[in-house]
Design a protein around this motif. Structure first.
Motif, short mmCIF file in Angstrom:
data_model
loop_
_atom_site.label_atom_id
_atom_site.label_comp_id
_atom_site.label_asym_id
_atom_site.label_seq_id
_atom_site.Cartn_x
_atom_site.Cartn_y
_atom_site.Cartn_z
N MET A 77 0.84 -1.19 0.00
CA MET A 77 0.00 0.00 0.00
C MET A 77 0.88 1.25 0.00
SD MET A 77 -3.25 -0.62 -0.07
CE MET A 77 -4.37 -1.99 0.15
N ARG A 78 0.49 2.23 -0.80
CA ARG A 78 1.29 3.45 -0.93
C ARG A 78 0.63 4.57 -0.14
NH1 ARG A 78 1.79 7.88 -4.27
NH2 ARG A 78 3.93 8.58 -4.55
N ILE A 79 1.42 5.21 0.73
CA ILE A 79 0.92 6.29 1.58
C ILE A 79 1.61 7.59 1.22
CG2 ILE A 79 0.88 7.19 3.95
CD1 ILE A 79 0.49 4.38 4.95
N LEU A 80 0.83 8.65 1.08
CA LEU A 80 1.36 9.99 0.90
C LEU A 80 1.31 10.68 2.27
CD1 LEU A 80 2.35 12.42 -0.77
CD2 LEU A 80 -0.06 12.99 -1.19
N LEU A 81 2.48 11.04 2.79
CA LEU A 81 2.60 11.69 4.09
C LEU A 81 2.79 13.19 3.86
CD1 LEU A 81 2.98 11.78 7.16
CD2 LEU A 81 5.38 11.10 6.79
N VAL A 82 1.78 13.97 4.21
CA VAL A 82 1.84 15.42 4.01
C VAL A 82 2.14 16.06 5.36
CG1 VAL A 82 0.65 17.45 3.12
CG2 VAL A 82 0.13 15.18 2.18
N GLU A 83 3.40 16.45 5.56
CA GLU A 83 3.86 16.97 6.85
C GLU A 83 5.05 17.89 6.61
OE1 GLU A 83 4.52 18.22 10.14
OE2 GLU A 83 3.11 16.55 10.46
N ASP A 84 4.97 19.14 7.10
CA ASP A 84 6.04 20.09 6.83
C ASP A 84 7.18 20.02 7.84
OD1 ASP A 84 4.28 21.18 8.79
OD2 ASP A 84 5.16 23.15 8.48
N ASP A 85 6.95 19.40 8.98
CA ASP A 85 8.00 19.26 9.99
C ASP A 85 8.87 18.06 9.62
OD1 ASP A 85 9.44 18.40 12.35
OD2 ASP A 85 8.12 19.69 13.54
N GLY A 92 -8.36 7.01 0.65
CA GLY A 92 -8.34 7.09 2.11
C GLY A 92 -7.61 8.34 2.56
N ILE A 93 -8.22 9.12 3.43
CA ILE A 93 -7.61 10.34 3.94
C ILE A 93 -7.74 10.37 5.47
CG2 ILE A 93 -7.59 12.87 3.92
CD1 ILE A 93 -8.93 12.78 1.18
N ALA A 111 2.82 20.44 -3.14
CA ALA A 111 3.43 19.14 -3.40
C ALA A 111 2.43 18.01 -3.19
CB ALA A 111 4.64 18.95 -2.48
N ALA A 112 1.56 18.17 -2.20
CA ALA A 112 0.55 17.14 -1.94
C ALA A 112 -0.38 17.00 -3.13
CB ALA A 112 -0.23 17.49 -0.69
N LEU A 113 -0.79 18.13 -3.70
CA LEU A 113 -1.74 18.09 -4.82
C LEU A 113 -1.08 17.62 -6.11
CD1 LEU A 113 -3.72 21.37 -4.08
CD2 LEU A 113 -4.44 19.01 -3.66
N ALA A 114 0.26 17.72 -6.17
CA ALA A 114 0.97 17.30 -7.37
C ALA A 114 1.52 15.88 -7.27
CB ALA A 114 2.13 18.27 -7.64
N ALA A 115 1.35 15.24 -6.13
CA ALA A 115 1.92 13.92 -5.90
C ALA A 115 1.25 12.85 -6.76
CB ALA A 115 1.80 13.56 -4.42
N ALA A 116 1.97 11.76 -6.96
CA ALA A 116 1.44 10.63 -7.73
C ALA A 116 0.30 9.96 -6.97
CB ALA A 116 2.56 9.63 -8.00
N PRO A 117 -0.54 9.20 -7.65
CA PRO A 117 -1.66 8.51 -6.98
C PRO A 117 -1.18 7.62 -5.85
CG PRO A 117 -1.93 8.44 -9.36
CD PRO A 117 -0.55 8.98 -9.12
N CYS A 118 -2.01 7.49 -4.83
CA CYS A 118 -1.65 6.66 -3.67
C CYS A 118 -2.92 5.99 -3.14
CB CYS A 118 -0.99 7.51 -2.59
SG CYS A 118 -2.05 8.81 -1.95
N ASP A 119 -2.74 5.15 -2.12
CA ASP A 119 -3.88 4.46 -1.52
C ASP A 119 -4.46 5.24 -0.34
OD1 ASP A 119 -3.79 1.86 -3.04
OD2 ASP A 119 -1.77 1.89 -2.21
N LEU A 120 -3.59 6.00 0.34
CA LEU A 120 -4.03 6.72 1.52
C LEU A 120 -3.16 7.93 1.75
CD1 LEU A 120 -5.32 5.38 4.84
CD2 LEU A 120 -3.24 6.76 4.95
#
Length: 218
Positions: free
Chosen positions: A1-9, A71-72, A35-44
């Motif tokens: 499963m691929r996760i996009l982690l959107v975190e600036d810290d 999933g968000i 960057a989050a909106l431009a990221a490749a497709p993910c599962d969550l």
């Protein structure tokens, strides 16, 4: 499963990414809304709501508009009830307040991925431990015994069963059961108390103080 982690810290993101990678997830990090909106497709998506170039709530809304099955999970220090409600209404499946344990976060990830898995429709029957639910027929048995529930009691149990083992926040239950009118926390507590009495096993529905409820899986 691929996760996009959107975190600036960077420190927080590094620790989370490392822990998730050890658990077998493929993690990509985005430090900004752009960057989050431009990221490749993910599962969550694990989405911080405070970003340096925009509001994470708007990112959540945009991602949800793009993909209804994505999933968000909002992962943020914004712990006020109104913040949780806004995040859930903008499309988040769940809401985790910092600080949190990785065990809790993984349980929530598993629950959300189970629910959104590849866009598959939710099963018509759900079995969690001694609880069996036919969602279409609105039938419930516990330890093989038929249980008659009111509409709200059934909907609460179904909300918990669809995320079995994970803590379901009060706000998520309200959106699942009272999507148009809303409900006070006391109203949810009263219905949960009645549900526990009827199923005859009060420990099946566990209270997580200050957060919500969990349906025991064993």
């Amino acid at each position: 499963m691929r996760i996009l982690l959107v975190e600036d810290d960077a420190r927080v993101a590094g620790a989370m990414a490392s822990a998730l990678s050890r658990r077998g997830y493929d993690v990509e990090r985005a430090a900004t809304a752009a960057a989050a909106l431009a990221a490749a497709p993910c599962d969550l998506v694990l989405l911080d709501l405070t970003l340096p170039d925009g509001d994470g709530v708007e990112v959540c809304r945009t991602l949800r508009q793009r993909n209804a099955q994505l999933g968000i999970i909002a992962v943020t220090a914004r712990g006020e009830e109104r913040d949780r409600i806004v995040g859930l209404r903008m499309g988040a499946d769940d809401y985790v307040v910092k600080p949190f344990s990785m065990a809790e976060l993984e349980a929530r990830i598993v629950a959300v991925l189970r629910r959104t898995n590849s866009g598959l429709p939710r099963p018509e029957t759900i079995e969690v431990g001694p609880v069996w639910i036919d969602a279409a027929a609105r039938l419930v048995t516990v330890h093989g015994r038929a249980v008659a529930l009111t509409r709200k009691e059934f909907d609460i149990l179904l909300s918990l069963a669809r995320q079995a083992g994970a803590v379901v926040p009060h706000e998520r239950i309200v959106l699942d059961v009272w999507p148009t009118t809303g409900a006070a926390r006391h109203t949810v507590e009263v219905h949960v108390g009645s549900l526990r009495t009827k199923i005859g096993d009060p420990d099946l529905v566990q209270t997580v103080r200050g957060v919500g409820y969990r349906l025991r899986t064993e």
